[in-house]
Design an enzyme around this catalytic site. Structure first.
Site, short mmCIF file in Angstrom:
data_model
loop_
_atom_site.label_atom_id
_atom_site.label_comp_id
_atom_site.label_asym_id
_atom_site.label_seq_id
_atom_site.Cartn_x
_atom_site.Cartn_y
_atom_site.Cartn_z
N CYS A 265 0.87 -1.18 0.00
CA CYS A 265 0.00 0.00 0.00
C CYS A 265 0.90 1.23 0.00
CB CYS A 265 -1.00 0.01 1.15
SG CYS A 265 -0.33 0.29 2.78
N CYS B 87 -4.28 -0.68 -2.32
CA CYS B 87 -4.76 0.67 -2.60
C CYS B 87 -4.37 1.03 -4.03
CB CYS B 87 -4.24 1.70 -1.59
SG CYS B 87 -2.50 2.13 -1.77
N CYS C 122 3.54 0.30 -8.22
CA CYS C 122 4.14 -1.00 -7.91
C CYS C 122 5.29 -1.29 -8.86
CB CYS C 122 3.09 -2.10 -8.02
SG CYS C 122 3.71 -3.71 -7.52
#
Length: 141
Positions: A8, A80, A87
């Site tokens: 997250c 999220c 990422c």
């Protein structure tokens, strides 16, 4: 043993709670880690609401995702939208899964503790389902 990374933004609440539940439900079938794209410490309310459900995450640390880019994972779960967008690329063997949960404490009209409890319960249900579907064992509800 499967390796799971939960991501997250801040690695302060949602990913910490998911790490706690996934590790609890998976037991020795998985090794679970969590990290953030901009870590800023484990939120005390996350620790409190998890303790209310019998899971101690007070020993967890808030880690940067870069610490894990060279480790092989079976699953990388973003919890999220911001973490999903940021990422990093992981080894192709890692299955990327996205399930966005509300940011606890930032839900208009709901006090922070209530919000953390609601998000905790959503993460708990998701984690139970994940372990049942991906690791093949039914979790008592």
């Amino acid at each position: 043993m499967k390796r799971i990374l939960v991501l997250c933004t801040g690695n302060s609440a949602r990913s910490q709670m998911a790490e706690g539940y996934l590790q609890t439900f998976a037991g020795d079938r998985a090794e679970v880690f969590s990290a953030g794209v901009a870590p800023h410490g484990v939120n005390p309310l996350a620790i409190q609401v998890m303790a209310e459900d019998g899971i101690d995450i007070s020993h967890h640390t808030s880690n940067h995702v870069d610490e894990y880019t060279d480790k092989p994972f079976d699953y990388v779960i973003t919890v999220c939208d911001n973490a999903r967008e940021q990422c990093p690329i992981f080894p192709s063997s890692a299955e990327k899964i996205h399930h966005s949960f509300p940011d606890p404490g930032h839900q208009p009209g709901i006090n922070a503790l209530t919000s953390f409890r609601q998000v905790r319960d959503q993460i708990k249900a998701y984690s139970q389902e994940f372990v049942e579907n991906r690791l093949g064992e039914t979790i008592p509800h």
